[in-house]
Design a protein around this motif. Sequence first.
Motif, PDB file in Angstrom:
ATOM      1  N   LEU A 130      36.378  47.165  35.086  1.00  0.00           N
ATOM      2  CA  LEU A 130      36.442  48.156  36.157  1.00  0.00           C
ATOM      3  C   LEU A 130      37.697  49.009  36.037  1.00  0.00           C
ATOM      4  O   LEU A 130      37.647  50.228  36.217  1.00  0.00           O
ATOM      5  CB  LEU A 130      36.402  47.468  37.521  1.00  0.00           C
ATOM      6  CG  LEU A 130      36.450  48.416  38.726  1.00  0.00           C
ATOM      7  CD1 LEU A 130      35.294  49.407  38.697  1.00  0.00           C
ATOM      8  CD2 LEU A 130      36.441  47.639  40.026  1.00  0.00           C
ATOM      9  N   ARG A 133      37.872  52.218  33.915  1.00  0.00           N
ATOM     10  CA  ARG A 133      37.477  53.517  34.482  1.00  0.00           C
ATOM     11  C   ARG A 133      38.690  54.398  34.746  1.00  0.00           C
ATOM     12  O   ARG A 133      38.740  55.570  34.348  1.00  0.00           O
ATOM     13  CB  ARG A 133      36.709  53.298  35.784  1.00  0.00           C
ATOM     14  CG  ARG A 133      36.224  54.568  36.460  1.00  0.00           C
ATOM     15  CD  ARG A 133      35.764  54.291  37.880  1.00  0.00           C
ATOM     16  NE  ARG A 133      36.884  54.014  38.761  1.00  0.00           N
ATOM     17  CZ  ARG A 133      36.772  53.448  39.965  1.00  0.00           C
ATOM     18  NH1 ARG A 133      35.584  53.058  40.414  1.00  0.00           N
ATOM     19  NH2 ARG A 133      37.844  53.253  40.708  1.00  0.00           N
ATOM     20  N   LYS A 160      31.718  52.446  32.829  1.00  0.00           N
ATOM     21  CA  LYS A 160      32.912  52.999  33.455  1.00  0.00           C
ATOM     22  C   LYS A 160      33.326  54.304  32.788  1.00  0.00           C
ATOM     23  O   LYS A 160      34.223  54.995  33.276  1.00  0.00           O
ATOM     24  CB  LYS A 160      34.087  52.011  33.344  1.00  0.00           C
ATOM     25  CG  LYS A 160      33.744  50.576  33.664  1.00  0.00           C
ATOM     26  CD  LYS A 160      33.057  50.410  34.996  1.00  0.00           C
ATOM     27  CE  LYS A 160      32.479  49.018  35.170  1.00  0.00           C
ATOM     28  NZ  LYS A 160      31.434  48.674  34.225  1.00  0.00           N
ATOM     29  N   ASN A 306      27.013  49.681  41.148  1.00  0.00           N
ATOM     30  CA  ASN A 306      28.373  50.043  40.755  1.00  0.00           C
ATOM     31  C   ASN A 306      28.771  51.419  41.275  1.00  0.00           C
ATOM     32  O   ASN A 306      29.954  51.711  41.448  1.00  0.00           O
ATOM     33  CB  ASN A 306      28.509  50.022  39.230  1.00  0.00           C
ATOM     34  CG  ASN A 306      28.816  48.638  38.700  1.00  0.00           C
ATOM     35  OD1 ASN A 306      29.514  47.855  39.331  1.00  0.00           O
ATOM     36  ND2 ASN A 306      28.291  48.326  37.528  1.00  0.00           N
ATOM     37  N   HIS A 310      31.951  53.754  42.048  1.00  0.00           N
ATOM     38  CA  HIS A 310      32.283  54.885  41.173  1.00  0.00           C
ATOM     39  C   HIS A 310      32.100  56.235  41.849  1.00  0.00           C
ATOM     40  O   HIS A 310      32.957  57.126  41.720  1.00  0.00           O
ATOM     41  CB  HIS A 310      31.423  54.854  39.908  1.00  0.00           C
ATOM     42  CG  HIS A 310      31.609  53.630  39.077  1.00  0.00           C
ATOM     43  ND1 HIS A 310      32.806  52.974  38.955  1.00  0.00           N
ATOM     44  CD2 HIS A 310      30.723  52.919  38.306  1.00  0.00           C
ATOM     45  CE1 HIS A 310      32.663  51.932  38.162  1.00  0.00           C
ATOM     46  NE2 HIS A 310      31.417  51.879  37.760  1.00  0.00           N
ATOM     47  N   ARG A 516      31.313  41.985  41.443  1.00  0.00           N
ATOM     48  CA  ARG A 516      30.277  43.003  41.231  1.00  0.00           C
ATOM     49  C   ARG A 516      29.038  42.407  40.587  1.00  0.00           C
ATOM     50  O   ARG A 516      29.100  41.427  39.867  1.00  0.00           O
ATOM     51  CB  ARG A 516      30.795  44.110  40.290  1.00  0.00           C
ATOM     52  CG  ARG A 516      31.882  44.962  40.856  1.00  0.00           C
ATOM     53  CD  ARG A 516      32.243  46.109  39.916  1.00  0.00           C
ATOM     54  NE  ARG A 516      32.861  45.643  38.674  1.00  0.00           N
ATOM     55  CZ  ARG A 516      32.446  45.952  37.448  1.00  0.00           C
ATOM     56  NH1 ARG A 516      31.382  46.717  37.280  1.00  0.00           N
ATOM     57  NH2 ARG A 516      33.076  45.501  36.387  1.00  0.00           N
TER      58      ARG A 516
END
Length: 606
Positions: A130, A133, A160, A306, A310, A516
């Motif tokens: 994560l 990202r 990501k 996700n 995001h 997640r």
Amino acid sequence: MTTLHPVIAEVTARIVERSGDRRADYLAHIAAAGSGDGTHRQHLSCGNLAHGFAGCEAHDKAALRAGRTANLGIVTAYNDMLSAHRPYERYPELIREVARQAGITAQVAGGVPAMCDGVTQGREGMELSLFSRDLIAMATGVSLSHDMFDGALYLGICDKIVPGLLIGALSFGHLPAAFVPSGPMPSGIPNEQKSKVRQAYAEGTATRAELLEAEAASYHAPGTCTFYGTANSNQMLMEIMGLQLPGSSFVPPDTPLRDALTVEAVRRVAALAGPGPQHLPLGHIVDERAIVNGVIGLHATGGSTNHLLHLVAMARAAGIELRWDDFDALSAVVPLLARVYPNGYADVNQFHEAGGMAFLIDQLLAAGLLHEDVQTLAGPGLSRYTQVPELDEAGTLTWTPVAKVSGNRGVLRGMDEPFRADGGLRLLAGNLGRAVIKVSSVPEDRMLIEAPAIVFHDQDEVKKAFERGELNRDFVAVVRFQGPRAMGMPELHKLTPTLGLLQDRGHRIALLTDGRMSGASGRVPAAIHVTPEAESGGPIARVRDGDLIRLDAENGRLDVLVDEAELAAREPATADLSAHHVGMGRELFGLFRANAVAADLGAGVL
């Protein structure tokens, strides 16, 4: 002209009002960055500029030296370990040649890291996933910081990577830009067959060799994985938000049509980067209406959970305050029009062949469920995205209107017969905090689960308990200390076969976690992204073995059935996470863990 659905209008207006000051500051920032006459590199010193073109071939060097025409920056996530990114190896030379034909230049501005969640699932590297990202966003910023560029092309596909590229790109939102996909690999073995082998392996009735054979027959060629996880949800988002060309998301790699779409993307950015009325900065495409269109696309397709992280972070990078409550309100009025594995039997290739994005957008526009009046890479108006790209007999790229009837009702349907009346993502709230759940493939009789908690601090503990025969009963697996501040909020895919098997045995099972589960999550009810997380002392840290947990997806409730005074009096549990903070590069991300915001704000540091 179709009237916009009142809930869509209301949610958009709420976002606009909430975002007012922040969005105004953002637009002022990119206006200042884009001000001035001529190309950006004309403002560089001679020494700066000479460094910038020193390595170019003669024609490009002359053009860059003259400084009169646009120069496009290529930010690439190419590596040849990611199957989805393998086709990008030859893109820079293709882009440079097309740019020359258009009378401009293009340079690779920089590369960004690109990790594969499919490789790191259940491994230490997943704890970096994560945060990659935000690292990608930073690397994008570094790539473009030379101020040599008048437009940008972003080469990225997976989980990501696209969100990180867009967050970074929006910091340079004064530049016209396009996202350039590479397309999915050919379909492998049927997804249901692969799923059965995975479950058999979890049960101990299939060997590792049999499992590897099934996996290798599924992930078998260059291109994106064909299930509808985060990578393909990314492609849907970039198209429905107008950042890719119409119909370009799921065209196979290394084909004449794919190359033609890449060529056209370069030409479009070249046109948008020039002076005059066509000039269109990226930051003007990504507005509140485009963000709402993205949320609607997620609901209509059962997209990756996700993106409740995001898309919030991407919106914030454009000065837009998106909230989980907005997802929830939109979910109530947007029907599910697609079922793509793991929410159905078909893969993205079958979705594309059935009419794909063009059919989906056409149906949603006709029902007033999308903002049509947006700016896009293809020009003004989202109706341009109801066109299907193809090559005529001369090899020229053309677009034709999509058929009004789905080519496969098992994977894609019209508004008159949706798979379900509402979207697949919902908000949960209660005395355990806030969480999200994907319900598009959860059986109707599992929308409400009330069962005792079994608390774990690691997904491997669940598997060990299963192997010891301790889980053959109704329960809610509480897997905590998985949040961004604890260990970077890893995916918990190792839980899926085990919990799915127990559910198939007839047990009433659910998952509750501050970690997640991506777009690959499915049939087992899973309250994920729980916030506040355990590491921050959230209520999930006060749950004990045997507490009754009530997960009510129908009514959006998530509660532990313990007296409120008793719950408040309990000391939050703690966990020794030191082993998760060292090794496999994790020691480099302590600054990220310490500064990560809550899941409902994007779970990052930017």
